[in-house]
Scaffold this motif. Structure first.
Motif, PDB file in Angstrom:
ATOM      1  N   PHE A   1       0.410  39.428  71.692  1.00 41.00           N
ATOM      2  CA  PHE A   1       1.199  39.120  72.764  1.00 41.00           C
ATOM      3  C   PHE A   1       1.086  37.835  73.554  1.00 41.00           C
ATOM      4  CE2 PHE A   1       2.052  43.549  71.569  1.00 41.00           C
ATOM      5  CZ  PHE A   1       2.902  43.345  70.586  1.00 41.00           C
ATOM      6  N   LYS A   2      -0.257  37.783  74.038  1.00 38.34           N
ATOM      7  CA  LYS A   2      -0.555  36.912  75.186  1.00 38.34           C
ATOM      8  C   LYS A   2      -0.698  35.694  74.451  1.00 38.34           C
ATOM      9  CE  LYS A   2      -0.579  39.572  78.956  1.00 38.34           C
ATOM     10  NZ  LYS A   2       0.435  39.324  79.944  1.00 38.34           N
ATOM     11  N   ASP A   3      -1.627  35.479  73.542  1.00 33.32           N
ATOM     12  CA  ASP A   3      -2.004  34.331  72.586  1.00 33.32           C
ATOM     13  C   ASP A   3      -1.779  34.156  71.087  1.00 33.32           C
ATOM     14  OD1 ASP A   3      -2.581  31.589  72.203  1.00 33.32           O
ATOM     15  OD2 ASP A   3      -4.898  32.043  72.481  1.00 33.32           O
ATOM     16  N   PRO A   4      -0.753  34.691  70.376  1.00 33.67           N
ATOM     17  CA  PRO A   4      -0.692  34.857  69.236  1.00 33.67           C
ATOM     18  C   PRO A   4      -1.161  33.690  68.142  1.00 33.67           C
ATOM     19  CG  PRO A   4       1.580  34.463  69.934  1.00 33.67           C
ATOM     20  CD  PRO A   4       0.477  34.708  71.208  1.00 33.67           C
ATOM     21  N   TYR A   5      -1.130  32.535  68.804  1.00 35.94           N
ATOM     22  CA  TYR A   5      -1.703  31.526  68.008  1.00 35.94           C
ATOM     23  C   TYR A   5      -3.168  31.522  67.609  1.00 35.94           C
ATOM     24  CZ  TYR A   5      -2.391  26.769  66.245  1.00 35.94           C
ATOM     25  OH  TYR A   5      -2.608  25.715  65.248  1.00 35.94           O
ATOM     26  N   SER A   6      -3.735  32.283  68.906  1.00 35.44           N
ATOM     27  CA  SER A   6      -5.419  32.505  68.414  1.00 35.44           C
ATOM     28  C   SER A   6      -5.498  33.321  67.097  1.00 35.44           C
ATOM     29  CB  SER A   6      -5.976  33.284  69.642  1.00 35.44           C
ATOM     30  OG  SER A   6      -5.467  34.475  69.650  1.00 35.44           O
ATOM     31  N   ILE A   7      -4.560  34.206  66.787  1.00 36.45           N
ATOM     32  CA  ILE A   7      -4.907  34.871  65.686  1.00 36.45           C
ATOM     33  C   ILE A   7      -4.690  34.041  64.221  1.00 36.45           C
ATOM     34  CG2 ILE A   7      -3.879  36.887  64.173  1.00 36.45           C
ATOM     35  CD1 ILE A   7      -2.842  38.084  66.664  1.00 36.45           C
ATOM     36  N   HIS A   8      -3.662  32.886  64.659  1.00 45.19           N
ATOM     37  CA  HIS A   8      -3.609  31.905  63.432  1.00 45.19           C
ATOM     38  C   HIS A   8      -5.169  31.191  63.021  1.00 45.19           C
ATOM     39  CE1 HIS A   8       0.823  31.686  62.926  1.00 45.19           C
ATOM     40  NE2 HIS A   8       0.626  32.254  63.986  1.00 45.19           N
ATOM     41  N   LEU A   9      -5.652  31.061  64.228  1.00 42.48           N
ATOM     42  CA  LEU A   9      -7.047  30.172  64.185  1.00 42.48           C
ATOM     43  C   LEU A   9      -8.147  31.041  63.547  1.00 42.48           C
ATOM     44  CD1 LEU A   9      -6.902  28.648  67.813  1.00 42.48           C
ATOM     45  CD2 LEU A   9      -6.150  27.480  65.474  1.00 42.48           C
ATOM     46  N   GLN A  10      -7.968  32.235  63.441  1.00 41.34           N
ATOM     47  CA  GLN A  10      -8.997  33.248  62.790  1.00 41.34           C
ATOM     48  C   GLN A  10      -8.754  33.230  61.229  1.00 41.34           C
ATOM     49  OE1 GLN A  10      -8.875  37.355  64.556  1.00 41.34           O
ATOM     50  NE2 GLN A  10      -8.299  36.476  66.482  1.00 41.34           N
ATOM     51  N   GLY A  11      -7.849  32.782  60.878  1.00 46.55           N
ATOM     52  CA  GLY A  11      -7.701  32.245  59.192  1.00 46.55           C
ATOM     53  C   GLY A  11      -6.597  33.271  58.779  1.00 46.55           C
TER      54      GLY A  11
ATOM     55  N   SER B   1       9.747  43.626  67.404  1.00 53.10           N
ATOM     56  CA  SER B   1       8.800  43.582  66.520  1.00 53.10           C
ATOM     57  C   SER B   1       8.048  44.892  66.449  1.00 53.10           C
ATOM     58  CB  SER B   1       7.791  42.446  66.763  1.00 53.10           C
ATOM     59  OG  SER B   1       6.673  42.855  65.759  1.00 53.10           O
ATOM     60  N   SER B   2       7.605  45.448  65.376  1.00 53.90           N
ATOM     61  CA  SER B   2       6.985  46.837  65.273  1.00 53.90           C
ATOM     62  C   SER B   2       5.497  46.789  65.849  1.00 53.90           C
ATOM     63  CB  SER B   2       6.899  47.063  63.674  1.00 53.90           C
ATOM     64  OG  SER B   2       5.947  46.292  62.917  1.00 53.90           O
ATOM     65  N   LEU B   3       5.157  45.407  66.116  1.00 56.59           N
ATOM     66  CA  LEU B   3       3.738  45.057  67.060  1.00 56.59           C
ATOM     67  C   LEU B   3       3.790  45.813  68.129  1.00 56.59           C
ATOM     68  CD1 LEU B   3       3.282  41.445  65.769  1.00 56.59           C
ATOM     69  CD2 LEU B   3       2.013  43.439  64.596  1.00 56.59           C
ATOM     70  N   ILE B   4       4.988  46.122  68.793  1.00 50.76           N
ATOM     71  CA  ILE B   4       4.743  46.676  70.159  1.00 50.76           C
ATOM     72  C   ILE B   4       4.619  47.986  70.021  1.00 50.76           C
ATOM     73  CG2 ILE B   4       6.967  47.497  70.053  1.00 50.76           C
ATOM     74  CD1 ILE B   4       5.605  45.424  73.097  1.00 50.76           C
ATOM     75  N   LYS B   5       4.447  48.565  68.870  1.00 52.37           N
ATOM     76  CA  LYS B   5       3.943  50.152  69.008  1.00 52.37           C
ATOM     77  C   LYS B   5       2.539  49.975  68.320  1.00 52.37           C
ATOM     78  CE  LYS B   5       8.550  51.619  67.417  1.00 52.37           C
ATOM     79  NZ  LYS B   5       9.422  52.441  66.093  1.00 52.37           N
ATOM     80  N   ARG B   6       2.147  49.070  67.975  1.00 58.10           N
ATOM     81  CA  ARG B   6       0.672  49.176  67.454  1.00 58.10           C
ATOM     82  C   ARG B   6      -0.396  48.570  68.468  1.00 58.10           C
ATOM     83  NH1 ARG B   6       0.390  45.806  62.095  1.00 58.10           N
ATOM     84  NH2 ARG B   6      -1.840  46.189  62.326  1.00 58.10           N
ATOM     85  N   TYR B   7       0.284  47.641  69.544  1.00 61.99           N
ATOM     86  CA  TYR B   7      -0.804  47.050  70.480  1.00 61.99           C
ATOM     87  C   TYR B   7      -0.239  46.992  71.732  1.00 61.99           C
ATOM     88  CZ  TYR B   7      -2.606  44.826  66.165  1.00 61.99           C
ATOM     89  OH  TYR B   7      -3.190  44.739  64.775  1.00 61.99           O
ATOM     90  N   PRO B   8      -0.866  47.156  72.943  1.00 65.25           N
ATOM     91  CA  PRO B   8      -0.464  47.121  74.135  1.00 65.25           C
ATOM     92  C   PRO B   8       0.135  45.717  74.496  1.00 65.25           C
ATOM     93  CG  PRO B   8      -2.962  46.896  74.178  1.00 65.25           C
ATOM     94  CD  PRO B   8      -2.575  47.301  72.780  1.00 65.25           C
ATOM     95  N   ARG B   9       0.951  45.561  75.551  1.00 50.25           N
ATOM     96  CA  ARG B   9       1.914  44.310  75.769  1.00 50.25           C
ATOM     97  C   ARG B   9       0.709  43.352  76.412  1.00 50.25           C
ATOM     98  NH1 ARG B   9       7.373  44.385  76.367  1.00 50.25           N
ATOM     99  NH2 ARG B   9       8.241  46.429  75.932  1.00 50.25           N
ATOM    100  N   ASP B  10      -0.498  43.705  76.867  1.00 48.78           N
ATOM    101  CA  ASP B  10      -1.506  42.633  76.977  1.00 48.78           C
ATOM    102  C   ASP B  10      -2.282  42.244  76.157  1.00 48.78           C
ATOM    103  OD1 ASP B  10      -2.772  45.034  77.003  1.00 48.78           O
ATOM    104  OD2 ASP B  10      -3.740  44.813  79.153  1.00 48.78           O
ATOM    105  N   HIS B  11      -2.242  42.676  75.023  1.00 51.19           N
ATOM    106  CA  HIS B  11      -2.906  42.312  73.559  1.00 51.19           C
ATOM    107  C   HIS B  11      -2.782  40.807  73.328  1.00 51.19           C
ATOM    108  CE1 HIS B  11      -4.394  42.320  69.485  1.00 51.19           C
ATOM    109  NE2 HIS B  11      -5.289  43.418  69.942  1.00 51.19           N
TER     110      HIS B  11
END
Length: 592
Positions: free
Chosen positions: A549-559, A536-546
């Protein structure tokens, strides 16, 4: 006597009395001065006077009841020869005797019915046969009924709360066949004179069924509201009002419906609201200017339309589910009318309905129908399940894809089977994207696919629907990253293979429910490739501990906005060594 024309005529007429014996008397001399013709006129006048006297006396013994169909009218005798006068009078008397006999019979029957009505005090309905004076008394004692005639009437009077069941007078001689028109019921009274009275009560024939709060178990989206109705229905585009004639006890009330087949709070400003209102009297119903024999379907083409996935999932598949059962005999009413959208899907709309679409945003007519749907039935996205109310005809997605092949003239109903045709290579369509979720190493992917034995076609979805549908139908395998382009799988022949590339970020549930399960419902063979974090190109935008990567489902919960800006905005560079196994699996499925 002197000679004159009169004396000559008299002498030749030979009167019936003895002239010789009377001519010397005074009476004879005076009487002889009268001419015979004048005498005849006088005699006829005397007879006419007697006839009128007889007729007047006979009327005292007869009611003012009109003659029935079987009674013969009494002839009026203007004149009669002297020799036949007595015969005519005798015949006239005979006729009066016959008429009197028949009227006596009618009067006796009337009296029997009055006695029968008076004896039945517990019956809530009283049938009264009476003359004018008695009828007026009945009206004063019971209810204020409208009197239409001065003849004898059959008046229906209700004893319940003094409310009249009917206010029409009917001549006694006519068979009774009376109907009450009210806002909630019809009381029908049918009888012949002398028969028992039978009263039937029937409710107004209108139905209204609304599904407004339906939730699919295991699916987070509530179903949109839809109402189906039958009866006296009017559609008024100017006021965005739909009315249905009903009775107060049916409790239809008033509803506000947004006729778009997806329930989403973000849609409210976009989708026009239609008011559905029940009315109880004809005065509340707008005057019809156009009457339709075909059922009506009212729906919106706003919302998320313009995206091929939503065009199909929110409008076209629900419209098929709602209207295909009528074999083209259905009238479409479209709100939030979009001419470009209508033209884009004209072949589908024209196959579902043979009538011109009514633009509810501009039309000024008041339309009347007997059967209507406000809104559209829908199941899940790109799915049609069996259901007793939402899908009474038991359609499925195979029925819909077959329908699309007929609409667009798609010839292939099966994919290639490897080994059946020598040197025939399976054709694979790779749907490319210009925006987000692009495959950055697309050229390498194409080279690998050709090495494995595929004929490869790369094309971006969109443009002319028919041409793209024919392209998809010509292929045996379709490969695409999660997104609206995968909706084009509806044009694949059954048993073809679909490969979905799933982006990083807990997209498994969306991938399976939006495209994976629908592919299975369409009898397609489905493969899924999930992108790793390193692809994924996300690896270039965010650190691995973001958190992505750690909890992507929490982004779903934000809408949806957060999901769209982060996870849905990625591109991917496929690990071709790993992806090779997916391509080989596709070849295996084509041999089954």
């Amino acid at each position: 006597m002197g000679s004159s024309p009169y004396s000559r005529a008299a002498s030749n007429s030979k009167p019936s009395w003895d002239r010789k014996s009377k001519q010397n008397t005074k009476f004879g001399r005076n009487f002889g001065k009268f001419e015979p013709k004048k005498f005849s006129l006088g005699l006829m006048g005397f007879c006419s006077l007697m006839l009128l006297t007889f007729f007047s006396v006979s009327k005292l013994f007869h009611p003012s009841t009109p003659l029935s169909e079987n009674d013969e009218a009494v002839p009026f005798i203007e004149s009669a020869p002297n020799g036949k006068l007595e015969e005519e009078i005798a015949n006239l008397g005979s006729n009066f005797e016959d008429i009197g006999s028949r009227n006596n019979t009618t009067r006796n029957e009337s009296r029997k019915l009055e006695e029968l009505s008076a004896s039945n005090e517990t019956d809530s309905t009283e049938l009264v046969f009476t003359d004018l004076e008695t009828r007026k008394q009945k009206i004063e004692n019971n209810v204020n009924l409208k009197v239409d005639s001065v003849n004898e009437l059959a008046v229906i009077v209700s004893k319940d709360e003094g409310t009249p069941m009917i206010d029409k007078g009917v001549p006694l001689e006519d068979n009774l066949n009376m109907e009450l028109h009210s806002s909630d019921k019809q009381d029908v009274v049918t009888s012949n004179i002398g028969d028992e009275i039978e009263v039937e009560s029937t409710e107004i024939k209108s139905t209204l069924t609304c599904d407004e709060n339906s939730i699919d178990e295991g699916f987070p989206y509530a179903r949109p509201a839809i109402c189906e109705m039958t009866g006296e229905i009017t559609i008024n585009p100017v006021s965005s009002l739909v009315t249905i004639m009903s009775s107060p006890d049916q409790g239809y009330g008033e509803k506000k419906i947004r006729p778009y087949a997806r329930k989403d709070d973000y849609l409210f400003p976009k989708v026009k609201e239609i008011t559905l209102k029940s009315v109880f009297t004809e005065s509340d119903v707008p005057h019809c200017t156009i009457t339709h024999e075909a059922p009506a379907v009212l729906f919106s083409v706003s919302g998320y339309t313009g995206n091929f996935f939503h065009d199909m999932a929110d409008v076209l598949i629900p419209l098929f589910l709602t209207s295909y059962q009528f074999n083209g005999e259905v009238q479409f009413f479209v709100t939030n009318y979009d001419h470009k959208w209508i033209q884009k899907y004209r072949p589908i709309l024209g196959k579902l309905s043979r009538y011109s679409i009514v633009n509810l945003d501009r039309d000024k007519s008041v339309h009347c129908v007997k059967h209507a749907f406000l809104g559209l039935f829908r199941d899940r996205d790109l799915i049609i399940h069996l259901h007793p109310t939402r899908n009474p005809k038991n359609y499925n997605m195979l029925d819909f894809t077959k329908f699309l092949r007929q609409v667009y003239g798609l010839k292939r109903g099966t994919p290639i089977v490897l080994g059946d045709q020598l040197h025939k290579r399976p054709r694979m369509l790779i749907i490319s994207r210009k925006g987000t979720r692009r495959i950055s190493n697309l050229r390498e992917l194409v080279r690998l696919s050709k090495q494995l034995g595929f004929e490869v076609v790369v094309s971006e979805a969109g443009g002319n629907v028919k041409r793209y549908a024919q392209l998809v139908n010509s292929c045996d395998v379709m490969l695409a990253v999660h997104g609206a382009g995968l909706t084009n799988q509806i044009f694949l022949p059954p048993n073809a293979v679909v490969i979905q590339v799933v982006p990083w970020g807990k997209m498994d549930w969306m991938a399976t429910n939006f495209y994976g399960q629908p592919a299975i419902e369409m009898n397609l063979k489905y493969l899924e490739y999930s992108v790793s974090m390193d692809e994924s190109s996300l690896i270039k935008r965010y650190p691995r501990d973001h958190v992505v990567f750690k909890d992507p489902y929490s982004i779903h919960l934000q809408g949806w906005e957060a999901l769209s800006n982060v996870i849905m905005a990625q591109n991917m560079k496929l690990n071709l060594r790993r992806f090779r196994e997916t391509l080989l699996s596709a070849l295996d499925l084509l041999q089954e």
